[in-house]
Scaffold this motif. Structure first.
Motif, PDB file in Angstrom:
ATOM      1  N   MET A   1     -20.715  19.760 -22.524  1.00 39.89           N
ATOM      2  CA  MET A   1     -21.273  18.396 -22.567  1.00 39.89           C
ATOM      3  C   MET A   1     -22.678  18.535 -22.077  1.00 39.89           C
ATOM      4  O   MET A   1     -23.357  19.327 -21.382  1.00 39.89           O
ATOM      5  N   LEU A   2     -23.598  17.671 -22.354  1.00 42.51           N
ATOM      6  CA  LEU A   2     -24.905  17.352 -21.767  1.00 42.51           C
ATOM      7  C   LEU A   2     -24.909  17.630 -20.236  1.00 42.51           C
ATOM      8  O   LEU A   2     -25.831  18.371 -19.436  1.00 42.51           O
ATOM      9  N   TYR A   3     -24.044  17.051 -19.524  1.00 44.81           N
ATOM     10  CA  TYR A   3     -23.848  17.048 -18.049  1.00 44.81           C
ATOM     11  C   TYR A   3     -23.584  18.432 -17.640  1.00 44.81           C
ATOM     12  O   TYR A   3     -23.899  18.755 -16.406  1.00 44.81           O
ATOM     13  N   ASP A   4     -22.798  19.024 -18.548  1.00 47.54           N
ATOM     14  CA  ASP A   4     -22.558  20.498 -18.058  1.00 47.54           C
ATOM     15  C   ASP A   4     -23.740  21.217 -17.892  1.00 47.54           C
ATOM     16  O   ASP A   4     -23.893  22.066 -16.945  1.00 47.54           O
ATOM     17  N   TRP A   5     -24.482  21.131 -19.072  1.00 49.60           N
ATOM     18  CA  TRP A   5     -25.957  21.684 -19.241  1.00 49.60           C
ATOM     19  C   TRP A   5     -26.693  21.311 -17.990  1.00 49.60           C
ATOM     20  O   TRP A   5     -27.718  22.045 -17.448  1.00 49.60           O
ATOM     21  N   LEU A   6     -26.952  19.961 -17.648  1.00 54.84           N
ATOM     22  CA  LEU A   6     -27.735  19.492 -16.458  1.00 54.84           C
ATOM     23  C   LEU A   6     -27.189  20.374 -15.053  1.00 54.84           C
ATOM     24  O   LEU A   6     -27.960  20.322 -14.200  1.00 54.84           O
ATOM     25  N   TYR A   7     -25.874  20.273 -14.946  1.00 55.49           N
ATOM     26  CA  TYR A   7     -25.220  21.156 -13.792  1.00 55.49           C
ATOM     27  C   TYR A   7     -25.942  22.380 -13.659  1.00 55.49           C
ATOM     28  O   TYR A   7     -26.291  22.816 -12.840  1.00 55.49           O
ATOM     29  N   LEU A   8     -25.750  23.044 -14.893  1.00 51.16           N
ATOM     30  CA  LEU A   8     -26.065  24.606 -14.719  1.00 51.16           C
ATOM     31  C   LEU A   8     -27.645  24.539 -14.563  1.00 51.16           C
ATOM     32  O   LEU A   8     -28.226  25.442 -13.648  1.00 51.16           O
ATOM     33  N   TRP A   9     -28.574  23.665 -15.133  1.00 56.33           N
ATOM     34  CA  TRP A   9     -29.819  23.796 -14.964  1.00 56.33           C
ATOM     35  C   TRP A   9     -30.143  23.432 -13.435  1.00 56.33           C
ATOM     36  O   TRP A   9     -31.248  23.764 -12.822  1.00 56.33           O
ATOM     37  N   PHE A  10     -29.472  22.558 -12.865  1.00 54.79           N
ATOM     38  CA  PHE A  10     -29.443  22.288 -11.487  1.00 54.79           C
ATOM     39  C   PHE A  10     -29.403  23.492 -10.630  1.00 54.79           C
ATOM     40  O   PHE A  10     -30.159  23.599  -9.689  1.00 54.79           O
ATOM     41  N   MET A  11     -28.521  24.344 -10.841  1.00 59.87           N
ATOM     42  CA  MET A  11     -28.295  25.397 -10.020  1.00 59.87           C
ATOM     43  C   MET A  11     -29.508  26.473 -10.219  1.00 59.87           C
ATOM     44  O   MET A  11     -29.900  26.895  -9.340  1.00 59.87           O
TER      45      MET A  11
ATOM     46  N   PHE B   1     -24.255  16.316  -7.826  1.00 59.77           N
ATOM     47  CA  PHE B   1     -25.599  16.815  -7.919  1.00 59.77           C
ATOM     48  C   PHE B   1     -26.608  15.677  -8.441  1.00 59.77           C
ATOM     49  O   PHE B   1     -27.769  16.045  -7.856  1.00 59.77           O
ATOM     50  N   PRO B   2     -26.354  14.883  -9.308  1.00 60.06           N
ATOM     51  CA  PRO B   2     -27.318  13.948  -9.575  1.00 60.06           C
ATOM     52  C   PRO B   2     -27.844  13.154  -8.445  1.00 60.06           C
ATOM     53  O   PRO B   2     -29.125  12.979  -8.096  1.00 60.06           O
ATOM     54  N   TYR B   3     -26.990  12.741  -7.641  1.00 58.97           N
ATOM     55  CA  TYR B   3     -27.095  11.817  -6.361  1.00 58.97           C
ATOM     56  C   TYR B   3     -27.946  12.973  -5.386  1.00 58.97           C
ATOM     57  O   TYR B   3     -28.833  12.340  -4.407  1.00 58.97           O
TER      58      TYR B   3
ATOM     59  N   ALA C   1     -29.550  12.755 -14.985  1.00 56.98           N
ATOM     60  CA  ALA C   1     -28.000  13.067 -14.824  1.00 56.98           C
ATOM     61  C   ALA C   1     -27.264  12.061 -14.215  1.00 56.98           C
ATOM     62  O   ALA C   1     -26.081  12.078 -14.784  1.00 56.98           O
ATOM     63  N   ALA C   2     -27.525  11.342 -13.566  1.00 53.05           N
ATOM     64  CA  ALA C   2     -26.827  10.365 -12.927  1.00 53.05           C
ATOM     65  C   ALA C   2     -26.248   9.284 -14.172  1.00 53.05           C
ATOM     66  O   ALA C   2     -25.276   8.838 -14.232  1.00 53.05           O
ATOM     67  N   ALA C   3     -26.989   8.779 -14.853  1.00 51.82           N
ATOM     68  CA  ALA C   3     -27.031   8.200 -16.167  1.00 51.82           C
ATOM     69  C   ALA C   3     -26.093   8.846 -16.949  1.00 51.82           C
ATOM     70  O   ALA C   3     -25.066   8.117 -17.551  1.00 51.82           O
ATOM     71  N   THR C   4     -26.196  10.108 -17.332  1.00 51.23           N
ATOM     72  CA  THR C   4     -25.226  10.836 -18.230  1.00 51.23           C
ATOM     73  C   THR C   4     -23.900  10.840 -17.505  1.00 51.23           C
ATOM     74  O   THR C   4     -22.893  10.561 -18.172  1.00 51.23           O
TER      75      THR C   4
ATOM     76  N   ARG D   1     -22.404   8.670 -15.607  1.00 47.66           N
ATOM     77  CA  ARG D   1     -21.948   7.292 -15.656  1.00 47.66           C
ATOM     78  C   ARG D   1     -21.521   6.733 -17.242  1.00 47.66           C
ATOM     79  O   ARG D   1     -21.088   5.737 -17.323  1.00 47.66           O
ATOM     80  N   GLY D   2     -22.023   7.667 -18.135  1.00 46.56           N
ATOM     81  CA  GLY D   2     -21.954   7.372 -19.462  1.00 46.56           C
ATOM     82  C   GLY D   2     -22.842   6.331 -19.863  1.00 46.56           C
ATOM     83  O   GLY D   2     -22.454   5.783 -21.260  1.00 46.56           O
ATOM     84  N   PHE D   3     -23.987   6.306 -19.323  1.00 48.17           N
ATOM     85  CA  PHE D   3     -25.103   5.094 -19.613  1.00 48.17           C
ATOM     86  C   PHE D   3     -25.887   5.800 -20.573  1.00 48.17           C
ATOM     87  O   PHE D   3     -26.025   7.375 -20.664  1.00 48.17           O
ATOM     88  N   GLY D   4     -26.719   5.417 -21.507  1.00 43.33           N
ATOM     89  CA  GLY D   4     -27.651   5.946 -22.606  1.00 43.33           C
ATOM     90  C   GLY D   4     -28.868   6.046 -21.531  1.00 43.33           C
ATOM     91  O   GLY D   4     -29.412   5.289 -20.683  1.00 43.33           O
ATOM     92  N   ILE D   5     -29.684   7.177 -22.046  1.00 41.74           N
ATOM     93  CA  ILE D   5     -30.829   7.571 -21.576  1.00 41.74           C
ATOM     94  C   ILE D   5     -31.965   6.792 -22.099  1.00 41.74           C
ATOM     95  O   ILE D   5     -32.538   7.088 -23.194  1.00 41.74           O
ATOM     96  N   HIS D   6     -32.392   5.639 -21.656  1.00 38.23           N
ATOM     97  CA  HIS D   6     -33.481   4.670 -22.086  1.00 38.23           C
ATOM     98  C   HIS D   6     -34.972   5.038 -21.555  1.00 38.23           C
ATOM     99  O   HIS D   6     -35.101   5.683 -20.407  1.00 38.23           O
TER     100      HIS D   6
END
Length: 309
Positions: free
Chosen positions: A57-67, A218-220, A272-275, A277-282
């Motif tokens: 998922m996008l969140y997984d990629w955001l996690y890897l890029w966070f590391m 990690f988003p927070y 990352a936090a919006a992803t 929580r399932g919110f759209g990225i506006h």
């Protein structure tokens, strides 16, 4: 062996105990005893070990890029600390670029080594709950007798990828950084290598112990760290007037780059936090990116001790 004796009939119809124990399909079509699935496999609802073939998922990629970002920012922080410079001399820039090259190269090679090998995509088993990261703590004891060991990487390959990245990052640094240090910064640059040899093992231990906690928080962490680092950066300015702070953001190249980095980090945390929580990225979310810097500049005069009664 992670198994308990079972008859073929029971193997065919009985679900394995525990959350992560599964059975492998043997070449003769029968099922193995309950145990840990092989790497790259995970037990399904019927306790059959099936291959991990989900797209991250996008969140997984955001996690890897966070590391990746975490390692890079630690490199840059250590370089700034050991060089003790307030400008951007040639040697400091060379060290920063070297760290950037090392980290990106390590991550790209990690992607190449992960299944499917030779591509920049990965196949994974998605994390559904916190316990997926800590299968060691969920080995069942049927009838409160012998423990059935089913420890495995249920979030394949999100856990091991980070360890591979740290190992490659260390190896590539030891290959590239000494050359850069010898040419551009022979006196202090060597200490940036020593610093990385300390923080890479520390990061590995933190990931081994708290990988799941980091994955869900990690988003927070990113948002909080970006706000704190932004305030810390401005607090070092001698002149805390609104005009002086605003001028420092545009007149000093190093300050401008640091503030831009804070904005990017804050925006990354918001996305990352919006992803999560399932919110759209506006696009309107981008308006919040400069908020921490503007808040500090507008309220700095209110925190002057001389204004206290």
């Amino acid at each position: 062996m992670c198994s308990i004796p079972k008859s073929n009939a029971l193997n065919s119809f009985t679900r394995c105990p525990g959350l992560y124990c599964g059975r492998e399909i043997l070449p003769d079509g029968n099922l193995s005893d309950c145990g840990a699935c092989l790497r790259g496999f995970r037990a399904n609802a019927s306790s059959i070990c099936v291959p991990c073939e989900d797209e991250p998922m996008l969140y997984d990629w955001l996690y890897l890029w966070f590391m990746v970002l975490l390692a890079l920012l630690l490199h840059w922080f250590c370089i700034d600390m050991v060089t003790m410079r307030r400008t951007i001399p040639k040697e400091v820039t060379a060290l920063h670029l070297s760290a950037l090259l090392e980290v990106i190269s390590a991550f790209l090679i990690t992607l190449q080594l992960t299944d499917p090998v030779g591509s920049f995509t990965i196949k994974s088993c998605r994390a559904t709950k916190l316990s997926d990261w800590y299968t060691l703590l969920h080995n069942p004891s049927p009838n409160y007798e012998e423990t059935l060991y089913c420890t495995q990487e249920a979030v394949y390959p999100l856990h091991t990828m980070v360890f591979v990245f740290y190992a490659l990052g260390t190896a590539i640094m030891l290959l590239i950084r000494p050359i850069i240090v010898k040419k551009f910064s022979p006196k202090r640059g060597i200490f940036s290598i020593y610093a990385a040899l300390y923080f890479y093992p520390i990061l590995a231990v933190l990931h081994a112990v708290g990988g799941g906690l980091i994955y869900y928080s990690f988003p927070y962490i990113t948002i909080i760290l970006s706000v704190l680092s932004n305030a810390t950066h401005f607090s070092f300015e001698l002149n805390q007037s609104m005009k002086a702070l605003l001028l420092s953001c545009v007149s000093d190249m190093k300050n401008a780059l640091i503030i831009l980095g804070h904005w990017l980090l804050f925006g990354y945390g918001l996305v990352a936090a919006a992803t999560f929580r399932g919110f759209g990225i506006h696009p309107a979310m981008l308006a919040l990116v400069p908020l921490p810097a503007l808040f500090y500049i507008l309220t700095a005069r209110l925190t002057d001790p001389r204004n206290s009664i």
